[in-house]
Structures are given as structure tokens and as C-alpha cells.
Design a protein around this motif. Structure first.
Motif, PDB file in Angstrom:
ATOM      1  N   THR A  12      -6.250 -25.167  25.292  1.00  0.00           N
ATOM      2  CA  THR A  12      -7.706 -25.558  25.601  1.00  0.00           C
ATOM      3  C   THR A  12      -7.519 -25.129  27.069  1.00  0.00           C
ATOM      4  OG1 THR A  12      -8.202 -27.156  23.911  1.00  0.00           O
ATOM      5  CG2 THR A  12      -9.626 -27.287  26.107  1.00  0.00           C
ATOM      6  N   VAL A  13      -6.698 -25.803  28.019  1.00  0.00           N
ATOM      7  CA  VAL A  13      -6.414 -25.420  29.389  1.00  0.00           C
ATOM      8  C   VAL A  13      -6.492 -24.004  29.636  1.00  0.00           C
ATOM      9  CG1 VAL A  13      -5.208 -26.109  31.574  1.00  0.00           C
ATOM     10  CG2 VAL A  13      -5.814 -27.897  30.122  1.00  0.00           C
ATOM     11  N   GLU A  14      -5.504 -23.216  29.065  1.00  0.00           N
ATOM     12  CA  GLU A  14      -5.430 -22.091  29.290  1.00  0.00           C
ATOM     13  C   GLU A  14      -6.678 -21.064  28.899  1.00  0.00           C
ATOM     14  OE1 GLU A  14      -0.539 -21.661  28.533  1.00  0.00           O
ATOM     15  OE2 GLU A  14      -1.848 -20.865  27.191  1.00  0.00           O
ATOM     16  N   ASN A  15      -7.356 -21.661  27.704  1.00  0.00           N
ATOM     17  CA  ASN A  15      -8.442 -20.689  27.311  1.00  0.00           C
ATOM     18  C   ASN A  15      -9.630 -21.040  28.657  1.00  0.00           C
ATOM     19  OD1 ASN A  15      -7.365 -19.323  25.217  1.00  0.00           O
ATOM     20  ND2 ASN A  15      -8.078 -21.199  23.799  1.00  0.00           N
ATOM     21  N   MET A  16      -9.723 -22.158  28.979  1.00  0.00           N
ATOM     22  CA  MET A  16     -11.018 -22.587  29.947  1.00  0.00           C
ATOM     23  C   MET A  16     -10.641 -22.052  31.141  1.00  0.00           C
ATOM     24  SD  MET A  16     -12.368 -25.987  28.366  1.00  0.00           S
ATOM     25  CE  MET A  16     -13.854 -25.889  29.497  1.00  0.00           C
ATOM     26  N   THR A  17      -9.238 -22.312  31.640  1.00  0.00           N
ATOM     27  CA  THR A  17      -9.268 -21.767  33.219  1.00  0.00           C
ATOM     28  C   THR A  17      -8.321 -20.747  33.245  1.00  0.00           C
ATOM     29  OG1 THR A  17      -7.098 -23.046  33.082  1.00  0.00           O
ATOM     30  CG2 THR A  17      -8.782 -24.281  33.476  1.00  0.00           C
ATOM     31  N   GLY A  18      -7.860 -19.947  32.633  1.00  0.00           N
ATOM     32  CA  GLY A  18      -6.932 -18.896  32.792  1.00  0.00           C
ATOM     33  C   GLY A  18      -5.706 -19.330  33.570  1.00  0.00           C
ATOM     34  N   LEU A  19      -5.150 -20.535  33.633  1.00  0.00           N
ATOM     35  CA  LEU A  19      -3.985 -20.766  34.202  1.00  0.00           C
ATOM     36  C   LEU A  19      -3.027 -20.839  32.961  1.00  0.00           C
ATOM     37  CD1 LEU A  19      -5.192 -24.029  36.318  1.00  0.00           C
ATOM     38  CD2 LEU A  19      -4.455 -21.667  37.071  1.00  0.00           C
ATOM     39  N   GLU A  20      -1.605 -20.771  33.291  1.00  0.00           N
ATOM     40  CA  GLU A  20      -0.813 -20.871  32.471  1.00  0.00           C
ATOM     41  C   GLU A  20      -0.133 -22.174  32.591  1.00  0.00           C
ATOM     42  OE1 GLU A  20       3.832 -19.603  31.738  1.00  0.00           O
ATOM     43  OE2 GLU A  20       2.574 -18.009  33.079  1.00  0.00           O
ATOM     44  N   VAL A  21      -0.153 -22.905  31.305  1.00  0.00           N
ATOM     45  CA  VAL A  21       0.292 -24.278  31.342  1.00  0.00           C
ATOM     46  C   VAL A  21       1.837 -24.123  30.741  1.00  0.00           C
ATOM     47  CG1 VAL A  21       0.227 -26.486  29.910  1.00  0.00           C
ATOM     48  CG2 VAL A  21      -1.960 -25.130  30.516  1.00  0.00           C
ATOM     49  N   ALA A  22       2.452 -24.624  31.921  1.00  0.00           N
ATOM     50  CA  ALA A  22       4.075 -24.505  31.661  1.00  0.00           C
ATOM     51  C   ALA A  22       4.663 -25.861  31.071  1.00  0.00           C
ATOM     52  CB  ALA A  22       4.798 -24.418  33.200  1.00  0.00           C
ATOM     53  N   ASP A  23       3.935 -27.173  31.180  1.00  0.00           N
ATOM     54  CA  ASP A  23       4.337 -28.092  30.790  1.00  0.00           C
ATOM     55  C   ASP A  23       3.145 -29.078  30.574  1.00  0.00           C
ATOM     56  OD1 ASP A  23       6.802 -29.732  29.895  1.00  0.00           O
ATOM     57  OD2 ASP A  23       6.053 -31.094  31.653  1.00  0.00           O
ATOM     58  N   VAL A  24       3.465 -29.706  29.144  1.00  0.00           N
ATOM     59  CA  VAL A  24       2.539 -31.036  28.964  1.00  0.00           C
ATOM     60  C   VAL A  24       3.382 -31.866  28.462  1.00  0.00           C
ATOM     61  CG1 VAL A  24       0.607 -31.886  27.583  1.00  0.00           C
ATOM     62  CG2 VAL A  24       0.637 -29.563  27.986  1.00  0.00           C
ATOM     63  N   SER A  25       3.711 -33.074  29.442  1.00  0.00           N
ATOM     64  CA  SER A  25       4.431 -34.299  29.282  1.00  0.00           C
ATOM     65  C   SER A  25       3.400 -35.395  28.794  1.00  0.00           C
ATOM     66  CB  SER A  25       5.146 -34.737  30.381  1.00  0.00           C
ATOM     67  OG  SER A  25       6.139 -33.677  30.885  1.00  0.00           O
ATOM     68  N   VAL A  26       3.605 -36.018  27.662  1.00  0.00           N
ATOM     69  CA  VAL A  26       2.836 -37.044  27.132  1.00  0.00           C
ATOM     70  C   VAL A  26       3.613 -38.510  27.248  1.00  0.00           C
ATOM     71  CG1 VAL A  26       1.722 -37.895  25.172  1.00  0.00           C
ATOM     72  CG2 VAL A  26       1.567 -35.513  25.593  1.00  0.00           C
ATOM     73  N   LYS A  27       3.076 -39.439  27.537  1.00  0.00           N
ATOM     74  CA  LYS A  27       3.378 -40.732  27.700  1.00  0.00           C
ATOM     75  C   LYS A  27       2.524 -41.624  26.746  1.00  0.00           C
ATOM     76  CE  LYS A  27       4.155 -44.815  30.583  1.00  0.00           C
ATOM     77  NZ  LYS A  27       4.019 -45.304  32.063  1.00  0.00           N
ATOM     78  N   ILE A  28       3.363 -42.329  26.035  1.00  0.00           N
ATOM     79  CA  ILE A  28       2.501 -43.276  25.075  1.00  0.00           C
ATOM     80  C   ILE A  28       2.427 -44.679  25.735  1.00  0.00           C
ATOM     81  CG2 ILE A  28       2.409 -44.495  22.843  1.00  0.00           C
ATOM     82  CD1 ILE A  28       1.835 -41.413  22.973  1.00  0.00           C
ATOM     83  N   SER A  29       1.272 -44.982  26.214  1.00  0.00           N
ATOM     84  CA  SER A  29       1.231 -46.140  27.033  1.00  0.00           C
ATOM     85  C   SER A  29       0.451 -47.413  26.243  1.00  0.00           C
ATOM     86  CB  SER A  29       0.728 -45.936  28.431  1.00  0.00           C
ATOM     87  OG  SER A  29      -0.789 -45.393  28.211  1.00  0.00           O
ATOM     88  N   GLY A  30       0.197 -47.231  25.118  1.00  0.00           N
ATOM     89  CA  GLY A  30      -0.385 -48.269  24.573  1.00  0.00           C
ATOM     90  C   GLY A  30      -0.718 -47.782  22.900  1.00  0.00           C
ATOM     91  N   ILE A  31      -0.979 -48.661  22.193  1.00  0.00           N
ATOM     92  CA  ILE A  31      -1.441 -48.541  20.900  1.00  0.00           C
ATOM     93  C   ILE A  31      -2.598 -49.359  20.814  1.00  0.00           C
ATOM     94  CG2 ILE A  31      -0.825 -48.996  18.464  1.00  0.00           C
ATOM     95  CD1 ILE A  31       0.849 -46.915  19.530  1.00  0.00           C
TER      96      ILE A  31
END
Length: 127
Positions: free
Chosen positions: A101-120
Motif C-alpha cells: 500500500t505505501v509503495e503504491n500510494m507514495t512511490g517510495l520503496e519500503v525497506a522494512d516494516v517492523s511490527v510490535k504487538i503491544s496488546g490483545i
């Protein structure tokens, strides 16, 4: 000036004129994309989806840190998951959805998507 991050945290894109994408906008795009993944309740520090609909999407970028370097972007996301979903599988889906989504909408290259689970969340539809 192409691909440089300005002092105010905006991404400059060279063209017939200039287009600047604020880091907050990239974060908002990432947060909204993550929220579309089944098993994601919302972003940490964000309002729930119900309140988001009532208040608007201004707070949608909370829980996302954006680091733009040239035409590459690194995203650090803190999410709240619904109880009962597989964490590794859901996080992989979030990473794929956000990157695309970010690449398609902005034209930027996403090098990394780090995800932290902070809650349930146990208030979701998967109880």
C-alpha cells in the motif's frame, strides 16, 4: 533535491513541480493499511475503529514511526491484535499489506516494516 528529506520531515519528489509527502501521511497510510488486515484491532495509542469512524482519520497515524532516507522508508508499527489470531501469520499479512500500500500510494520503496504487538483485544468479533 530528488529523494531528499526536508528539515520539516517531508519527502520531496522531483517532477514538473515539487510534491512533498509528510512523514505523518506515510504513517497514516501504513496504519490504515494495517487496520484492513483481519486480526488487527487497531494501532497502539490509537482510537478504536468505531471511534475512528466517528472522529475521523486524523489519529490513524499513531502507533507508527516513519524513517525516510532518500526514496526508502522504514516503518515501525505498534499494533493491538484481536484475541485468537495467529500472531506470526497476522504480522506477515500486516507487513505485506503495508509494504504494498505505501509503495503504491507514495512511490517510495519500503525497506522494512517492523511490527510490535503491544496488546490483545478481547472485544472483537473473533471471541
Amino acid at each position: 533535491m530528488e529523494g531528499k528529506k526536508s528539515a520539516k520531515g517531508k519527502k520531496n519528489i522531483q517532477g514538473p513541480g515539487s510534491v512533498k509527502i509528510a512523514d505523518e501521511v506515510v504513517g497514516m497510510i501504513a496504519a490504515l493499511a494495517a487496520a484492513e488486515v483481519e486480526g488487527v484491532h487497531g494501532m497502539a495509542g490509537d482510537v478504536t475503529r468505531e471511534l475512528l469512524d466517528k472522529v475521523g482519520v486524523k489519529a490513524a497515524g499513531r502507533g507508527v514511526k516513519v524513517d525516510v532516507d532518500g526514496k526508502q522508508v522504514k516503518l515501525f508499527m505498534s499494533i493491538v491484535m484481536e484475541y485468537g489470531y495467529n500472531i506470526p501469520t497476522t504480522c506477515q499479512k500486516v507487513q505485506d499489506k503495508v509494504k504494498t500500500t505505501v509503495e503504491n500510494m507514495t512511490g517510495l520503496e519500503v525497506a522494512d516494516v517492523s511490527v510490535k504487538i503491544s496488546g490483545i483485544s478481547v472485544s472483537g468479533k473473533n471471541q
